[in-house]
Design a protein around this motif. Structure first.
Motif, PDB file in Angstrom:
ATOM      1  N   ALA A  10       0.894  -1.136   0.166  1.00  0.00           N
ATOM      2  CA  ALA A  10       0.016  -0.008  -0.050  1.00  0.00           C
ATOM      3  C   ALA A  10       0.804   1.150   0.028  1.00  0.00           C
ATOM      4  O   ALA A  10       0.503   2.292  -0.656  1.00  0.00           O
ATOM      5  CB  ALA A  10      -0.978  -0.071   1.297  1.00  0.00           C
ATOM      6  N   LEU A  11       2.015   1.194   0.619  1.00  0.00           N
ATOM      7  CA  LEU A  11       2.709   2.569   0.572  1.00  0.00           C
ATOM      8  C   LEU A  11       3.532   2.723  -0.528  1.00  0.00           C
ATOM      9  O   LEU A  11       3.641   3.927  -0.912  1.00  0.00           O
ATOM     10  CB  LEU A  11       4.051   2.044   1.675  1.00  0.00           C
ATOM     11  N   VAL A  16       4.105   5.818  -5.373  1.00  0.00           N
ATOM     12  CA  VAL A  16       3.789   6.040  -7.010  1.00  0.00           C
ATOM     13  C   VAL A  16       2.568   6.981  -7.260  1.00  0.00           C
ATOM     14  O   VAL A  16       3.015   7.632  -8.491  1.00  0.00           O
ATOM     15  CB  VAL A  16       3.671   4.545  -7.782  1.00  0.00           C
ATOM     16  N   GLU A  17       1.485   6.732  -6.738  1.00  0.00           N
ATOM     17  CA  GLU A  17       0.266   7.552  -7.095  1.00  0.00           C
ATOM     18  C   GLU A  17       0.802   9.009  -6.839  1.00  0.00           C
ATOM     19  O   GLU A  17       0.378   9.901  -7.647  1.00  0.00           O
ATOM     20  CB  GLU A  17      -0.677   7.240  -6.218  1.00  0.00           C
ATOM     21  N   LEU A  18       1.478   9.443  -5.763  1.00  0.00           N
ATOM     22  CA  LEU A  18       1.856  10.830  -5.450  1.00  0.00           C
ATOM     23  C   LEU A  18       2.930  11.406  -6.459  1.00  0.00           C
ATOM     24  O   LEU A  18       2.703  12.598  -6.946  1.00  0.00           O
ATOM     25  CB  LEU A  18       2.309  10.950  -4.152  1.00  0.00           C
ATOM     26  N   LEU A  19       3.832  10.579  -6.920  1.00  0.00           N
ATOM     27  CA  LEU A  19       4.793  10.998  -8.036  1.00  0.00           C
ATOM     28  C   LEU A  19       4.106  11.312  -9.088  1.00  0.00           C
ATOM     29  O   LEU A  19       4.340  12.446  -9.688  1.00  0.00           O
ATOM     30  CB  LEU A  19       5.713   9.823  -8.162  1.00  0.00           C
ATOM     31  N   GLU A  21       0.833  12.106  -9.451  1.00  0.00           N
ATOM     32  CA  GLU A  21       0.291  13.485  -9.127  1.00  0.00           C
ATOM     33  C   GLU A  21       1.069  14.787  -9.328  1.00  0.00           C
ATOM     34  O   GLU A  21       0.612  15.411  -9.952  1.00  0.00           O
ATOM     35  CB  GLU A  21      -0.602  13.201  -7.988  1.00  0.00           C
ATOM     36  N   VAL A  22       2.292  14.491  -8.837  1.00  0.00           N
ATOM     37  CA  VAL A  22       3.145  15.894  -8.742  1.00  0.00           C
ATOM     38  C   VAL A  22       3.585  15.994 -10.208  1.00  0.00           C
ATOM     39  O   VAL A  22       3.295  17.234 -10.592  1.00  0.00           O
ATOM     40  CB  VAL A  22       4.311  15.613  -7.773  1.00  0.00           C
ATOM     41  N   VAL A  23       4.143  15.200 -10.950  1.00  0.00           N
ATOM     42  CA  VAL A  23       4.246  15.238 -12.379  1.00  0.00           C
ATOM     43  C   VAL A  23       3.166  15.613 -13.091  1.00  0.00           C
ATOM     44  O   VAL A  23       3.378  16.750 -14.127  1.00  0.00           O
ATOM     45  CB  VAL A  23       4.939  13.875 -12.887  1.00  0.00           C
ATOM     46  N   GLY A  24       1.938  15.112 -13.088  1.00  0.00           N
ATOM     47  CA  GLY A  24       0.858  15.647 -13.739  1.00  0.00           C
ATOM     48  C   GLY A  24       0.444  17.038 -13.551  1.00  0.00           C
ATOM     49  O   GLY A  24       0.280  17.771 -14.254  1.00  0.00           O
ATOM     50  N   ARG A  25       0.539  17.422 -12.074  1.00  0.00           N
ATOM     51  CA  ARG A  25       0.237  18.841 -11.880  1.00  0.00           C
ATOM     52  C   ARG A  25       1.136  19.632 -12.349  1.00  0.00           C
ATOM     53  O   ARG A  25       0.788  20.944 -13.018  1.00  0.00           O
ATOM     54  CB  ARG A  25       0.080  18.987 -10.345  1.00  0.00           C
ATOM     55  N   TYR A  26       2.372  19.492 -12.466  1.00  0.00           N
ATOM     56  CA  TYR A  26       3.490  20.361 -13.146  1.00  0.00           C
ATOM     57  C   TYR A  26       3.224  20.464 -14.641  1.00  0.00           C
ATOM     58  O   TYR A  26       3.301  21.749 -14.990  1.00  0.00           O
ATOM     59  CB  TYR A  26       4.681  19.437 -12.843  1.00  0.00           C
ATOM     60  N   HIS A  27       2.838  19.469 -15.308  1.00  0.00           N
ATOM     61  CA  HIS A  27       2.659  19.508 -16.647  1.00  0.00           C
ATOM     62  C   HIS A  27       1.287  20.280 -17.164  1.00  0.00           C
ATOM     63  O   HIS A  27       1.510  21.132 -17.790  1.00  0.00           O
ATOM     64  CB  HIS A  27       2.895  18.201 -17.437  1.00  0.00           C
ATOM     65  N   GLU A  28       0.283  20.031 -16.075  1.00  0.00           N
ATOM     66  CA  GLU A  28      -0.811  20.902 -16.253  1.00  0.00           C
ATOM     67  C   GLU A  28      -0.618  22.182 -16.371  1.00  0.00           C
ATOM     68  O   GLU A  28      -1.045  23.103 -17.517  1.00  0.00           O
ATOM     69  CB  GLU A  28      -2.005  20.491 -15.459  1.00  0.00           C
ATOM     70  N   GLU A  29      -0.071  22.878 -15.265  1.00  0.00           N
ATOM     71  CA  GLU A  29       0.274  24.164 -14.880  1.00  0.00           C
ATOM     72  C   GLU A  29       1.359  24.659 -16.064  1.00  0.00           C
ATOM     73  O   GLU A  29       1.159  25.710 -16.652  1.00  0.00           O
ATOM     74  CB  GLU A  29       0.803  24.331 -13.720  1.00  0.00           C
TER      75      GLU A  29
END
Length: 145
Positions: A10-11, A16-19, A21-29
């Motif tokens: 689970a950890l 992996v999910e958080l990584l 999310e960070v990459v996705g948010r960076y690319h979206e902005e």
């Protein structure tokens, strides 16, 4: 040779999910800011790289993890807008350098200024000590010293 399949705990799944999310948010902005300057995300990333100085086309492709032919098309479009130019490398005239023009440098600076807080400084919420730990962990993941 034995193949071993393990289920992620689970950890690991959460990390992996958080990584992602960070990459996705960076690319979206980044893509949103690029669109505000009538650029694609790829064009904006190339222009930002060229703002550091003239760069061999092959090195641009390596930095962006894409094929050299893709970089050729991106630089073509930046050239058509007067944001970039090709120059011969003074040290090896067989090598073409891509370089930002004065207008390209102004656009790259304006693009950086228009990035959202997260894309402009994604690590701003972390202390220096936390950034050092994150750097070391990422290096460990990549097998880098």
């Amino acid at each position: 040779m034995t193949s071993r399949t393990t289920r992620a705990d689970a950890l690991t799944c959460e990390v992996v999910e958080l990584l992602g999310e960070v990459v996705g948010r960076y690319h979206e902005e980044y893509d949103r800011a690029a669109a505000g300057h009538a650029l694609t995300g790829a064009q904006a990333r190339v222009l930002a790289l060229l703002a550091y100085g003239p760069t061999p086309m092959r090195q641009v492709a390596q930095r962006l993890k894409c094929e050299p032919s893709n970089v050729t098309g991106i630089v073509d479009r930046l050239e058509a807008r007067g944001l970039a130019e090709r120059r011969p490398d003074p040290g090896d005239r067989r090598v073409k350098l891509a370089a930002a023009t004065d207008e390209g440098l102004r656009t790259a600076a304006a693009l950086r200024d228009s990035l959202g807080d997260f894309a402009r400084e994604p690590l701003a919420r972390l202390s220096d000590a936390d950034r050092a730990v994150l750097r070391d962990l990422l290096r460990g993941m990549l097998g880098a010293p």
